[in-house]
Structures are given as C-alpha cells and as structure tokens.
Design a protein around this motif. Structure first.
Motif, PDB file in Angstrom:
ATOM      1  N   LYS A   1      30.506   5.524 -29.547  1.00  0.00           N
ATOM      2  CA  LYS A   1      29.391   5.134 -28.683  1.00  0.00           C
ATOM      3  C   LYS A   1      28.878   6.287 -27.823  1.00  0.00           C
TER       4      LYS A   1
ATOM      5  N   LYS B   1      22.364   0.337 -25.620  1.00  0.00           N
ATOM      6  CA  LYS B   1      22.345  -0.700 -24.598  1.00  0.00           C
ATOM      7  C   LYS B   1      20.891  -1.088 -24.328  1.00  0.00           C
ATOM      8  N   GLU B   2      20.720  -2.229 -23.679  1.00  0.00           N
ATOM      9  CA  GLU B   2      19.376  -2.694 -23.362  1.00  0.00           C
ATOM     10  C   GLU B   2      18.601  -1.663 -22.542  1.00  0.00           C
ATOM     11  N   THR B   3      19.302  -0.977 -21.650  1.00  0.00           N
ATOM     12  CA  THR B   3      18.648   0.001 -20.773  1.00  0.00           C
ATOM     13  C   THR B   3      18.133   1.225 -21.536  1.00  0.00           C
ATOM     14  N   HIS B   4      18.651   1.452 -22.736  1.00  0.00           N
ATOM     15  CA  HIS B   4      18.243   2.629 -23.498  1.00  0.00           C
ATOM     16  C   HIS B   4      16.805   2.526 -24.013  1.00  0.00           C
TER      17      HIS B   4
ATOM     18  N   THR C   1      20.107   7.244 -27.007  1.00  0.00           N
ATOM     19  CA  THR C   1      21.185   6.445 -26.396  1.00  0.00           C
ATOM     20  C   THR C   1      22.013   7.249 -25.392  1.00  0.00           C
TER      21      THR C   1
ATOM     22  N   ASN D   1      34.384   0.888 -31.552  1.00  0.00           N
ATOM     23  CA  ASN D   1      33.186   1.487 -30.971  1.00  0.00           C
ATOM     24  C   ASN D   1      33.478   2.874 -30.397  1.00  0.00           C
TER      25      ASN D   1
END
Length: 293
Positions: A75, A104-107, A147, A72
């Motif tokens: 990233k 990420k979920e927050t993105h 992101t 990764n």
C-alpha cells in the motif's frame, strides 16, 4: 524505511541465481539509481519488491515489517515496471480506477494536482492510444503518484523519451520527492539521467550487489586494494571521519583532503597492495560503462 534483506531468486530452469543474497536499505527522501548491464538482475529485484514473483529466499521489509507476509503490504509503494495502460480508459479514469483498487477515498483529491504535475491535465479526457510515448510514460507515473506512495520503484522510466521528455520527467520526480519526502529506486541505462536526480548508486552484476555509493559528494577518492580492507584500531583512530568501506570490501572511499590521503596511502602500503586510485566521479563513470557494455 525499506530494507532488502538477503534477497535471492533462482528460477527453476536456470542453473544460476538471477539474484543472490542482495541486502541494502533505502531511507526516506533518498533517490537511488540501480545500475547494471542487461540480465544483471535489476528488473528481477524490482519485481521481487513488487511481489510479482516470489523470492527463493530473503525478505523485503518496510518499517521493519515484511511485505511478503503482510496483507496489503504494497500500500505504501508505487510501481512503474512494464506498465500497461488501457485504451478504453482516458487519463482521468486511469487514476480513478487505480485509486479504487489501491487507494483511499481522500486520494481522489490528488487527481488534478498529479495530472497537472505530469502536464496531462488538459489531456485528462483523452485515451492513451492517442498519446505519444512520452505522454504514456507520464500517465504511468501519474498512476504511481496519485495514492501518495512512500516508495517509488521505477524500471527504465526514461526509455523512449527525447531529451525534453527526460528533463520533464526528472523535474517531476524532483518536485514530488521534495514535497512528499518519497524514496525512489530508479533504473536507467544512461548515467547522465541518474546523475541529474540520484544521490546514491547501487551496482548489480550477475545478480549480486557489487557497489553501493553515495553520490551527493562526487569529490572523493576511490582506492582499490588487493584484498578486503579491515578497519583496525589504528586505521579507525586516525581515519574514522575520512574513510568509508563500500559494499565491495576491497574498495574504500576517502574524502579528498590531500594531507589525509597521502598519510593514508603511506599506512595502507604497509599492509596492502594498492591496485588503483581514482577520482570518485571518474570511478563511477568507468564502473557504469563496464556494467553496460
């Protein structure tokens, strides 16, 4: 932040290196213009950073860690290199899909802000096959930004845009850098586009890094010598605050102070033959035109 370390690429069917022993660093908040004629190695460099192709030798590091050996490792990057869009996904779904792969979920919270930034929020339910070329470019940029990457790699993002589109894209990038403190490497065939946004230039020719100039101050003087400049103790003592050696070791940059420049020239001619003296901005323009003939 980002370090390109002795990076080289030689394709199997080629006799010469497409990129040879290129090294430089990019710090947080820098916007670096990558300049060179077609085939110089710009896109090869960007694809190596993107891990789209493997280097023959060398390394790419972010915060002193190799992205080539780290899982990764990309990233923290956003890429706009030969970007492809899906006609079965609308603008909103493009960003959601990319977040599901790389984010990420927050993105997901960034989607509205980013689409508004590129002026596509009102078109979020429209498929890109109904977009103009400029809108497609802005959607590709939104995919890069959503992101919150620390580094953007943009290959010819202004191609095909009208002057208004170029201005809008430059404004978007400037706003993003100011807010996120992101580093950008950006290539273009138009120096005027890069001048509007970049604070540094890298000139690549025949796969080699030839010049590396800070462009925030264009009021310097460039002196080209007949051989590599050596910063001896005498020169260091007198001119350490006024002189910089570029990546082309026979080319030096001097702050524009007439008394300093005249004194330096007097000292230089004792050991070197001076090939040319140019205003920094004129030198960059001449170099750009030469690289893009």
């Amino acid at each position: 932040m980002l370090e390109i370390k002795n990076l080289s690429k030689k394709f199997k069917k080629n006799d010469r290196y497409s990129l040879k022993d290129v090294s430089f660093k990019v710090e947080q908040g820098e916007i670096v213009g990558l300049i060179g004629k077609n085939g110089a190695g710009k896109t090869t460099l960007m694809k190596l950073i993107a891990k789209a192709i493997k280097p023959t030798s060398g390394d790419v590091l972010i915060n002193e860690k190799s992205i080539l050996t780290t899982s990764n490792g990309l990233k923290d990057f956003g890429f706009m290199i030969e970007s492809a869009l899906f006609n079965h996904l609308n603008a909103l779904d493009h960003l959601k899909y990319f977040i599901s792969l790389n984010g990420k979920e927050t993105h997901y919270q960034n989607i509205e802000e980013v689409l508004k930034l590129v002026d596509l929020w009102e078109k979020r339910k429209v498929n890109p096959n109904n977009f103009s070329f400029g809108m497609k470019q802005r959607l590709s940029l939104a995919v890069c930004l959503v992101t919150e990457p620390k580094i953007l790699i943009l290959d010819e993002p202004f191609v095909g845009l009208d002057p208004n589109g170029v201005e809008k894209l430059i404004s978007t990038l400037q706003q993003w850098v100011q807010k996120q403190d992101t580093a950008i490497i950006i290539s273009s065939h138009q120096l005027s586009e890069l001048e509007a946004i970049c604070n540094r230039y890298l000139f690549i020719d025949n796969g080699e890094l030839k010049e590396d100039f800070n462009s925030e101050k264009n009021d310097g003087t460039i002196i080209e010598l007949n051989k590599d400049f050596v910063l001896t103790s005498v020169f260091k003592e007198k001119y350490k605050d006024y002189i910089a050696i570029t990546s082309a070791n026979n080319v030096i940059e001097v702050t524009t102070k007439k008394d300093i420049l005249n004194e330096l020239l007097s000292d230089l001619i004792q050991e070197y033959k001076i090939l040319s003296i140019k205003d920094k901005k004129d030198y960059i323009h001449q170099k750009f035109k030469g690289e893009n003939r």
